[in-house]
Structures are given as C-alpha cells and as structure tokens.
Write a protein that holds these residues in place. Structure first.
Motif, mmCIF file in Angstrom:
data_model
loop_
_atom_site.group_PDB
_atom_site.id
_atom_site.type_symbol
_atom_site.label_atom_id
_atom_site.label_comp_id
_atom_site.label_asym_id
_atom_site.label_seq_id
_atom_site.Cartn_x
_atom_site.Cartn_y
_atom_site.Cartn_z
ATOM 1 N N UNK A 307 0.766 -1.242 0.074
ATOM 2 C CA UNK A 307 -0.024 0.091 0.224
ATOM 3 C C UNK A 307 0.836 1.285 -0.042
ATOM 4 N N UNK A 308 1.896 1.214 0.850
ATOM 5 C CA UNK A 308 2.578 2.340 0.976
ATOM 6 C C UNK A 308 3.299 2.592 -0.471
ATOM 7 N N UNK A 309 3.840 1.667 -1.253
ATOM 8 C CA UNK A 309 4.492 1.771 -2.376
ATOM 9 C C UNK A 309 3.663 2.431 -3.417
ATOM 10 N N UNK A 310 2.227 2.040 -3.241
ATOM 11 C CA UNK A 310 1.235 2.847 -4.325
ATOM 12 C C UNK A 310 1.360 4.252 -4.167
ATOM 13 N N UNK A 311 1.172 4.761 -2.858
ATOM 14 C CA UNK A 311 1.309 5.993 -2.086
ATOM 15 C C UNK A 311 2.454 6.834 -2.789
ATOM 16 N N UNK A 312 3.791 6.060 -2.799
ATOM 17 C CA UNK A 312 5.169 6.451 -3.191
ATOM 18 C C UNK A 312 4.984 6.839 -4.557
ATOM 19 N N UNK A 313 4.146 6.021 -5.424
ATOM 20 C CA UNK A 313 4.067 6.247 -7.100
ATOM 21 C C UNK A 313 3.206 7.326 -7.086
#
Length: 435
Positions: A307-313
C-alpha cells in the motif's frame, strides 16, 4: 550543501468554504479534508481525442470490474488464464505474423522461381527488406546505463531470488539501473533471459520493505504472465506499428503524394483499426496482471508495504522536478570559487537529498493525492488499473506478514553494491539537467 534543507513549520488557517481548521504546509497545496476545498487545484487532464477517451473509459471500466472480482476472490484473483479476449488476441497476433510469413514466402518464390527474369529477384529482395523490418525481435539490453550481473551485486540478486521464490518464479539474469522514478522487467535475447530495470528515482525514496514490495510486484509479472508483453502479442503490436508508420501520408504536397496517400487511405486505417482492436483485446488481461502483481508485492513485502508503495508512486511525479532543481543548484555552486568541490558534494548527496525531500512529505499531501487520484481516475497508463482501486484492493485484503524481510544490515549491503551506479547516475543527472 547540507544533506537536509530546513522546512518552514506548518501553520493553521480556516477553510474558506466550511470554516474547518486547515494545516498549511508552505511547499504543498492547502486544502480542506472536511469539504475537499481546493483538493484538486491543478488543470484538468488534457483532451486526448475521441479514440483516446474511449480507450480510457474502457480501461476504467475494466479496472472497476476487476477490482470487484478481486474483492469477491473471483477469477481476477487467480493466475492470468486464456479467456476469450486472450484467445482472440493471440489469434489476431498470429494472423499478423502470418502476413509477415506470407511476405517471406512470396519473396522466396520471386527470388528462386524468377531468378532468370532479373526483375523478380529485385522485387523479392525488397520484400525481404520489408520482412526484416516487420519481424518481431527479442529485447536487447540498453546501452550506456549501469548494468549489474550476479557477481557485481550478490546481495541484490540474493534478495531478488528470495522475492522471486516468494511469488512463485525465478530471479533475473541482469539488473539495469537508471535515474527514472520507475521499475520494470522484461526478457532479452533469443534465450529469453530476464532483466530488471531499477530506477533510482523510485528506489531511493522507498523504505527497505517497500523495495521488497516493488521487487515482488515486478517479479509477479513473470509469475502470473501477461498476454500483452508476450513475444507473440508484443511482436504483433510492433509489426502493426511498423505497418502504420510506412502507410502514414507524406507531407510534401505534390500530386504524386496526394495520389499515393489516397490509395493508402483504406489500408492505413485498416491497420490503425487492427492496432486498437488488439490493444482492446489485451487491455483487460493486462490490468488483471497488475492486480495479481500487486498481490505478489503484498505476499513478498507485506500488505502495508505494498500500500505504501502505491502511495509513493503518487508522489513520485515530483521526483523529476526535484532532480532538476538540485542539478541547477549544483551547476550554480559549481561556478563559484569552490566549484569542483561543490559539484562533487552535490553528486554525493543527490540521492540522499531526494530521499529526505520525499520523506518530508506530510500525510495530508498523500491523502490529497489519493483523493485526486480517485477523482481523475489516475493510473500509470491505460494498461494499469486506476491507482486508487489498486490501493483499495490491497488495503481491504487480509493482512499478511512479509515473506521476505530486508533488515538494516541487508539494506546497507545492497546500498554498497549500488554505490558505483548511484555515483555515475548522479553525475549524469546533474550534467543532463544543468545543461
């Protein structure tokens, strides 16, 4: 140059719409979480034409349908299979390659059977040139970017192998490191070897566990398959693109060009239609592959890291602007009395400053971007489902512990292996952006 620049303390003001207190960060958009005042002050997405709008609507519809299937644990939650669209896509792709094979046979007949005529071998040779242009080609490793093999970075490749085992596939044969805020995988060479592309613009702003999720997502594409990136389908799209480029009208404006363009009008639009048909047939399978790759990210690195990875994107769109700003600052410092030392310091600190800048983004900005993503239907491109739907599917799934853990010592070891590439790319980024 300091590694971390000072940031003004946030202030509080009242929302002009509903009167709720709004926290104001000087670098970011001021908005109200209660009534969504000023949540999306940017210009609307540009008009991309009718066909592009139809394609985007179709992509959104597929994304929503697949998100519902994932939530129900339906077919989208399983391995990519040969549904009707996939079968039709492969059939159309084979038809395209069949035309190329037919051209090759025609060239052989003209050259062998008409050798005594003189003109037929010439025509056959021209057809062979066309076949050479249209044939699908295996991928190639890029030139100029830092390229790592297992002996160069055993720790990184060991992590990739472990993540690959967690998502049900093997590792890669090579890693290409560049400065982009992106990552990807593909095959290269006639033996179908695997290569992973790691963009430092994305890698450096992630935590170690988010990097594991990133690797899980990318390797998940190998584990689950993707009809669009297969040799047959991808090659057919490339061949159709070559046909269309050849049939594009000339712009010199003389009578001969006008007659030629008139004759080629129907073939050109037929090829253009085939491109869109094949694109549409593979779009749903490509989006399903993205949901499955997200599941691989959660399985390898944990649902929270995915989930955090998608926020970083969502926030990664500001990476390019930051690198450009840092490069201009370095160029100005390099022109002063301590020019060389200042430039070298800028190169050493470029990626650390990028990570610090992204690390200072407040949660309110992430929430604003998530809401903008839902409003605009943001996605990486139309082959990816809308980002907010991908995030919702991951956030609503049962929490799972990470199968692969990248702790501090392991992360530092991998960073040391990437150090030469980081230094080389920092020099390149500053040189390119500073002009």
């Amino acid at each position: 140059m300091e590694a971390v620049e000072e940031v003004a303390a946030p202030q509080v003001r009242q929302c002009p719409e509903c009167g709720t207190e709004v926290t104001v960060h000087v670098r970011y958009v001021s908005w109200c979480a209660a009534c969504d005042w000023n949540v999306d002050p940017g210009a609307p997405d540009p008009d991309r034409g009718r066909l592009a709008q139809v394609r985007r609507r179709l992509a959104r519809r597929y994304g929503e349908q697949l998100a519902e299937e994932v939530a129900r644990g339906g077919s989208a939650a399983g391995r990519v299979g040969a549904d009707r669209s996939t079968v039709l896509a492969f059939g159309l792709a084979l038809l395209v390659h069949g035309v190329t094979a037919g051209l090759f046979l025609a060239a052989a007949v003209l050259i062998i059977g008409g050798w005594h005529t003189g003109i037929q071998p010439v025509l056959g040779g021209l057809l062979l040139v066309a076949v050479a242009v249209l044939l699908p080609r295996p991928g190639r490793l890029p030139q100029g970017a830092p390229l790592l093999y297992r002996a160069d970075a055993p720790g990184l490749f060991g992590l990739v192998d472990e993540v690959g085992a967690a998502v049900g596939t093997a590792g890669v044969h090579a890693v290409v490191v560049d400065a982009s805020a992106n990552a990807g995988v593909r095959t290269y060479g006639f033996r179908g070897r695997r290569v992973m592309f790691l963009g430092l613009g994305l890698w450096e702003i992630l935590t170690p566990q988010e990097r594991v999720a990133l690797l899980g997502h990318e390797l998940g594409h190998f584990a689950n398959g993707d009809v669009r990136s297969s040799f047959v389908t991808h090659g057919a799209l490339r061949t159709l693109g070559a046909w269309h480029s050849f049939l594009v009208p000339a712009s010199r404006g003389n009578l001969m060009d006008w007659l030629l363009n008139t004759l080629l009008f129907l073939p050109r639009w037929a090829v253009y239609g085939l491109i869109h048909v094949l694109d549409g047939l593979t779009m749903r399978a490509s989006q399903r592959a993205e949901y499955l790759a997200d599941a691989g990210a959660a399985r390898a690195g944990s649902a929270g890291a995915a989930v955090a990875l998608l926020d970083r994107l969502l926030i990664s769109e500001g990476v390019e602007a930051h690198l450009r700003r840092e490069s201009v600052t370095a160029a100005r410092a390099g022109g002063g009395s301590g020019g060389r030392e200042a430039r070298e310091a800028a190169e050493r600190e470029l990626w650390e400053r990028l990570a610090a800048r992204i690390g200072s983004v407040p949660e309110s900005e992430y929430e604003r971007l998530r809401r903008v993503s839902a409003r605009r239907g943001h996605s990486v491109d139309d082959t990816h489902p809308p980002t907010h739907l991908r995030r919702r599917c991951l956030a609503s799934a049962d929490p799972r512990p990470a199968r692969v853990v990248c702790d501090g010592p392991r992360a530092r070891s991998i960073a040391a292996e990437l150090a030469p590439a980081r230094a080389a790319l920092a020099r390149q980024v500053i040189r390119d952006h500073a002009g």
